[in-house]
Enzyme design. Structure first.
Site, PDB file in Angstrom:
ATOM      1  N   ARG A 262       9.044  -4.492 -10.975  1.00  0.00           N
ATOM      2  CA  ARG A 262       9.042  -3.996 -12.367  1.00  0.00           C
ATOM      3  C   ARG A 262       9.651  -5.025 -13.310  1.00  0.00           C
ATOM      4  O   ARG A 262       9.152  -5.234 -14.425  1.00  0.00           O
ATOM      5  CB  ARG A 262       9.810  -2.669 -12.448  1.00  0.00           C
ATOM      6  CG  ARG A 262       8.999  -1.543 -11.888  1.00  0.00           C
ATOM      7  CD  ARG A 262       9.759  -0.249 -11.720  1.00  0.00           C
ATOM      8  NE  ARG A 262       8.867   0.728 -11.109  1.00  0.00           N
ATOM      9  CZ  ARG A 262       9.266   1.832 -10.496  1.00  0.00           C
ATOM     10  NH1 ARG A 262      10.551   2.130 -10.410  1.00  0.00           N
ATOM     11  NH2 ARG A 262       8.382   2.649  -9.973  1.00  0.00           N
TER      12      ARG A 262
ATOM     13  N   GLU B  86       2.836  -0.210 -11.061  1.00  0.00           N
ATOM     14  CA  GLU B  86       4.230  -0.251 -10.581  1.00  0.00           C
ATOM     15  C   GLU B  86       5.085   0.830 -11.244  1.00  0.00           C
ATOM     16  O   GLU B  86       6.270   0.630 -11.502  1.00  0.00           O
ATOM     17  CB  GLU B  86       4.852  -1.626 -10.837  1.00  0.00           C
ATOM     18  CG  GLU B  86       3.840  -2.741 -10.820  1.00  0.00           C
ATOM     19  CD  GLU B  86       3.939  -3.674  -9.652  1.00  0.00           C
ATOM     20  OE1 GLU B  86       5.039  -4.016  -9.287  1.00  0.00           O
ATOM     21  OE2 GLU B  86       2.891  -4.043  -9.100  1.00  0.00           O
ATOM     22  N   GLY B  87       4.453   1.969 -11.521  1.00  0.00           N
ATOM     23  CA  GLY B  87       5.149   3.081 -12.173  1.00  0.00           C
ATOM     24  C   GLY B  87       4.813   3.104 -13.650  1.00  0.00           C
ATOM     25  O   GLY B  87       5.065   2.133 -14.370  1.00  0.00           O
TER      26      GLY B  87
ATOM     27  N   ALA C  31      -0.782  10.972  -4.372  1.00  0.00           N
ATOM     28  CA  ALA C  31       0.582  10.433  -4.444  1.00  0.00           C
ATOM     29  C   ALA C  31       0.572   9.154  -5.272  1.00  0.00           C
ATOM     30  O   ALA C  31       0.408   8.056  -4.750  1.00  0.00           O
ATOM     31  CB  ALA C  31       1.124  10.156  -3.049  1.00  0.00           C
TER      32      ALA C  31
ATOM     33  N   ALA D  74       0.837  -1.204   0.000  1.00  0.00           N
ATOM     34  CA  ALA D  74       0.000   0.000   0.000  1.00  0.00           C
ATOM     35  C   ALA D  74       0.870   1.251   0.000  1.00  0.00           C
ATOM     36  O   ALA D  74       1.325   1.708   1.046  1.00  0.00           O
ATOM     37  CB  ALA D  74      -0.919  -0.019   1.224  1.00  0.00           C
TER      38      ALA D  74
HETATM   39  C1  FAD Z   1      -4.710  -2.389 -11.626  1.00  0.00           C
HETATM   40  C2  FAD Z   1      -3.889  -1.528 -10.720  1.00  0.00           C
HETATM   41  C3  FAD Z   1      -3.315  -2.088  -9.593  1.00  0.00           C
HETATM   42  C4  FAD Z   1      -2.563  -1.293  -8.724  1.00  0.00           C
HETATM   43  N1  FAD Z   1      -2.038  -1.864  -7.587  1.00  0.00           N
HETATM   44  C5  FAD Z   1      -1.372  -1.082  -6.692  1.00  0.00           C
HETATM   45  C6  FAD Z   1      -0.902  -1.635  -5.455  1.00  0.00           C
HETATM   46  O1  FAD Z   1      -1.042  -2.836  -5.178  1.00  0.00           O
HETATM   47  N2  FAD Z   1      -0.310  -0.798  -4.566  1.00  0.00           N
HETATM   48  C7  FAD Z   1      -0.126   0.520  -4.829  1.00  0.00           C
HETATM   49  O2  FAD Z   1       0.429   1.216  -3.983  1.00  0.00           O
HETATM   50  N3  FAD Z   1      -0.542   1.078  -6.008  1.00  0.00           N
HETATM   51  C8  FAD Z   1      -1.162   0.305  -6.935  1.00  0.00           C
HETATM   52  N4  FAD Z   1      -1.615   0.848  -8.123  1.00  0.00           N
HETATM   53  C9  FAD Z   1      -1.382   2.256  -8.392  1.00  0.00           C
HETATM   54  C10 FAD Z   1      -0.328   2.510  -9.467  1.00  0.00           C
HETATM   55  O3  FAD Z   1       0.953   2.236  -8.971  1.00  0.00           O
HETATM   56  C11 FAD Z   1      -0.493   3.958  -9.929  1.00  0.00           C
HETATM   57  O4  FAD Z   1      -1.706   4.010 -10.659  1.00  0.00           O
HETATM   58  C12 FAD Z   1       0.639   4.471 -10.785  1.00  0.00           C
HETATM   59  O5  FAD Z   1       1.832   4.567 -10.046  1.00  0.00           O
HETATM   60  C13 FAD Z   1       0.329   5.853 -11.396  1.00  0.00           C
HETATM   61  O6  FAD Z   1      -0.158   6.737 -10.441  1.00  0.00           O
HETATM   62  P1  FAD Z   1      -1.525   7.524 -10.707  1.00  0.00           P
HETATM   63  O7  FAD Z   1      -2.521   6.528 -11.155  1.00  0.00           O
HETATM   64  O8  FAD Z   1      -1.839   8.320  -9.509  1.00  0.00           O
HETATM   65  O9  FAD Z   1      -1.241   8.457 -11.942  1.00  0.00           O
HETATM   66  P2  FAD Z   1      -0.593   9.916 -11.936  1.00  0.00           P
HETATM   67  O10 FAD Z   1       0.699   9.888 -11.204  1.00  0.00           O
HETATM   68  O11 FAD Z   1      -1.606  10.883 -11.488  1.00  0.00           O
HETATM   69  O12 FAD Z   1      -0.285  10.113 -13.466  1.00  0.00           O
HETATM   70  C14 FAD Z   1      -1.271  10.492 -14.441  1.00  0.00           C
HETATM   71  C15 FAD Z   1      -0.556  10.610 -15.774  1.00  0.00           C
HETATM   72  O13 FAD Z   1       0.446  11.631 -15.707  1.00  0.00           O
HETATM   73  C16 FAD Z   1       1.724  11.098 -16.027  1.00  0.00           C
HETATM   74  N5  FAD Z   1       2.734  11.744 -15.207  1.00  0.00           N
HETATM   75  C17 FAD Z   1       2.706  11.948 -13.859  1.00  0.00           C
HETATM   76  N6  FAD Z   1       3.819  12.583 -13.464  1.00  0.00           N
HETATM   77  C18 FAD Z   1       4.563  12.779 -14.579  1.00  0.00           C
HETATM   78  C19 FAD Z   1       5.833  13.385 -14.825  1.00  0.00           C
HETATM   79  N7  FAD Z   1       6.563  13.903 -13.846  1.00  0.00           N
HETATM   80  N8  FAD Z   1       6.297  13.408 -16.083  1.00  0.00           N
HETATM   81  C20 FAD Z   1       5.565  12.862 -17.093  1.00  0.00           C
HETATM   82  N9  FAD Z   1       4.363  12.293 -16.932  1.00  0.00           N
HETATM   83  C21 FAD Z   1       3.880  12.246 -15.689  1.00  0.00           C
HETATM   84  C22 FAD Z   1       1.616   9.603 -15.728  1.00  0.00           C
HETATM   85  O14 FAD Z   1       2.571   8.855 -16.431  1.00  0.00           O
HETATM   86  C23 FAD Z   1       0.178   9.331 -16.176  1.00  0.00           C
HETATM   87  O15 FAD Z   1       0.157   9.159 -17.559  1.00  0.00           O
HETATM   88  C24 FAD Z   1      -2.347   0.075  -9.007  1.00  0.00           C
HETATM   89  C25 FAD Z   1      -2.917   0.627 -10.170  1.00  0.00           C
HETATM   90  C26 FAD Z   1      -3.664  -0.152 -11.017  1.00  0.00           C
HETATM   91  C27 FAD Z   1      -4.234   0.459 -12.259  1.00  0.00           C
END
Ligand code: FAD
Length: 382
Positions: free
Chosen positions: A238, A358-359, A130, A124
Site C-alpha cells: 500500500r 490492494e484494498g 472474498a 493470490a
Molecule cells: C487491476 C487489479 C489487479 C489486482 N491484483 C490482485 C492481485 O494481484 N492479487 C489479489 O489477491 N487481488 C488482486 N486484485 C483484487 C483487489 O485487491 C480487489 O479488487 C479489492 O480488494 C476489492 O475487492 P472486490 O473487487 O471484491 O470489491 P468488493 O470488496 O466487493 O467491494 C465492492 C465495493 O464495496 C465497497 N465495500 C466493500 N466492503 C465495504 C465495507 N465494509 N464498508 C464500505 N465499503 C465497502 C468497496 O470499497 C467497493 O467500493 C486486483 C484488482 C484489480 C482491479
C-alpha cells in the site's frame, strides 16, 4: 530533521531514472495498446537489480531500504504504470514476505530465482466472495501426508500468466495459511486473463487450484499466520501504491505543462490562462503532499516502527489524489486528452486502479478509523 537524500539514495535514484527514461518510457504506449506484458524490459530490469530490490546484500540482492525502494517505484511509474505494478507485486507481495517469514530452505530454493529473473512473483488472495472481506476466503488447504491439497479459485492475480511462484492464501485446519506455490504444481492452472480499463500490460488472471499438491515444506510461516503475513505484505504494498501514485501524478503534470505551453487558443499558449495555471499549481501541490506521506511512512518503516496505519493513510490520500490529478491534467489537454496518441489518457486509466487495488479507498478509510476508535476503547467493524 533532514529531508536530504543520502549519497547512495541519490546514486540509486539516478540509476533508476536513467534506466526507466531510456528503456521503459518509450515502450509505455505500446505496452498499453498491445495489452502486452513488457517481458523483454523486465528481463533487462533484472540486470539493474529491480527484481532483487529488497533482498539483503548478504543474499546477493540490492538491500535497498524502504525509502530507496519507493524511489524505484516512483521512477518506474513515471515511465510506465504497468511495469511499475508488475515489479511492485513481485517485490512487495512475494519477495518481502519470503524474506520476512521464509525458512532458510525456502530462501535457499527461491530467492536467487526471484532475484535473477527466473521466477516472477504473484500474490493470490482475492476470491469471488472474498475481496474487501479477505478473511472470508473459501480456498482450502487440506493436509495429506507431507503435502497440502489446495482447492479453490483466486481472482485477478496480477502477473498471473508470467509468474513462476505464487503466494497463495488458503484455509488450513489451523486457520488462514500462506503457501509458496510453483507454477508447475500439479492441479494449478492459470486461467482467463481479464480485459482491463488500465494497467493493460499487467496480466491479471484467474488461478484455479484443483487439489494442487503443495509440499508442507512450502508453507510460509505456521498454520494460522497467513492473514498476518498477507496484511504485513499489503502494508508495504500500500505504501508502494503511494509511490506509484506519485510517479503517475508527476508524469501527468509533466505532460500537461508541456501541452499547455505548446497548445494555442485565443492567440496564446493556454498556459497563459489562469485556470490552467491553477490546475497546474494544484497538481504540483498534490504531488508534494503525496511525496511527504510516502517519505514519512517509509521513514517509519525504515526505522523499524509500525507503519500500517500510515500505509493506509498514504494509500487513501495518494490514490484519490492520482484520480483527481490525472483527471484535471486530461482536462488541460481538452479533446487531445481523450485521444490515444497522448499519454495522459493512459495515465488517467492506469491511475484509476489505485483506488481499488490492494484494498479499496473505502477499506483504507475503515482501517484508519478503526485504529482511531480502538485507541479510545471502541471496536468498530467493517
Ligand atoms: C487491476 C487489479 C489487479 C489486482 N491484483 C490482485 C492481485 O494481484 N492479487 C489479489 O489477491 N487481488 C488482486 N486484485 C483484487 C483487489 O485487491 C480487489 O479488487 C479489492 O480488494 C476489492 O475487492 P472486490 O473487487 O471484491 O470489491 P468488493 O470488496 O466487493 O467491494 C465492492 C465495493 O464495496 C465497497 N465495500 C466493500 N466492503 C465495504 C465495507 N465494509 N464498508 C464500505 N465499503 C465497502 C468497496 O470499497 C467497493 O467500493 C486486483 C484488482 C484489480 C482491479
Amino acid at each position: 530533521m533532514d529531508f536530504r537524500l543520502s549519497e547512495d539514495q541519490l546514486m540509486f535514484r539516478k540509476m533508476f531514472a536513467d534506466f526507466c527514461t531510456k528503456e521503459i518510457r518509450p515502450q509505455g504506449e505500446h505496452i498499453d495498446q498491445a495489452e502486452e506484458a513488457p517481458v523483454d524490459l523486465l528481463q533487462k530490469a533484472v540486470d539493474q537489480g529491480f527484481w532483487a530490490a529488497l533482498v539483503p546484500e548478504a543474499m546477493e540482492g540490492c538491500g535497498l531500504d524502504v525509502y530507496t525502494y519507493m524511489l524505484m517505484l516512483e521512477e518506474l511509474a513515471r515511465a510506465d504504470m504497468s511495469t511499475a505494478l508488475i515489479l511492485s507485486v513481485h517485490n512487495s507481495l512475494m519477495v518481502k514476505p519470503l524474506i520476512d517469514h521464509g525458512t532458510d530452505d525456502q530462501k535457499e530454493r527461491y530467492l536467487a530465482a526471484l532475484s535473477f529473473g527466473e521466477m516472477l512473483g504473484a500474490f493470490a488472495l482475492t476470491e469471488p466472495a472474498a475481496g474487501s472481506d479477505a478473511a472470508a476466503l473459501a480456498t482450502t488447504a487440506n493436509r495429506d501426508g507431507d503435502d497440502y491439497l489446495l482447492k479453490g479459485t483466486k481472482l485477478w492475480v496480477s502477473n498471473g500468466e508470467l509468474a513462476g511462484l505464487f503466494l497463495v492464501v488458503a484455509k488450513a485446519a489451523g486457520g488462514i495459511t500462506a503457501f509458496l506455490v510453483e507454477k508447475d504444481t500439479p492441479g494449478l492452472k492459470v486461467g482467463y486473463r481479464e480485459k482491463t480499463l488500465g494497467l493493460r500490460g499487467v496480466p491479471c488472471n484467474t488461478l484455479y487450484l484443483d487439489n494442487a499438491r503443495v509440499p508442507a515444506a512450502n508453507r510460509l510461516g505456521e498454520e494460522g499466520q497467513g492473514f498476518k503475513i498477507a496484511q504485513h505484505a499489503l502494508d508495504l504494498s500500500r505504501l508502494g501504491m503511494g509511490a506509484l501514485a506519485l510517479g503517475g501524478c508527476e508524469r501527468a503534470l509533466e505532460e500537461a505543462i508541456r501541452f499547455s505551453m505548446e497548445h494555442i487558443q485565443f492567440n496564446v499558449p493556454i498556459a497563459q490562462k489562469q485556470i490552467i495555471q491553477n490546475y497546474i499549481a494544484n497538481a504540483k501541490t498534490e504531488v508534494e503532499a503525496i511525496r511527504c506521506l510516502v517519505t514519512y511512512t517509509a521513514w517509519l518503516a525504515d526505522s523499524g516502527q509500525d507503519f500500517s496505519h500510515h500505509a493506509s493513510i498514504t494509500k487513501l490520500f495518494s490514490a484519490r489524489a492520482a484520480h483527481e490529478v490525472t483527471d484535471k491534467m486530461l482536462q488541460v489537454h481538452g479533446g487531445y486528452g481523450y485521444m490515444k496518441e497522448y499519454a495522459i489518457e493512459r495515465y488517467y486509466r492506469d491511475c484509476r486502479a489505485l483506488e481499488i487495488i490492494e484494498g479499496t479507498s473505502q477499506i483504507q478509510q475503515f482501517l484508519i478509523a478503526r485504529d482511531l476508535y480502538k485507541a479510545e476503547g471502541l471496536e468498530i467493524r467493517p
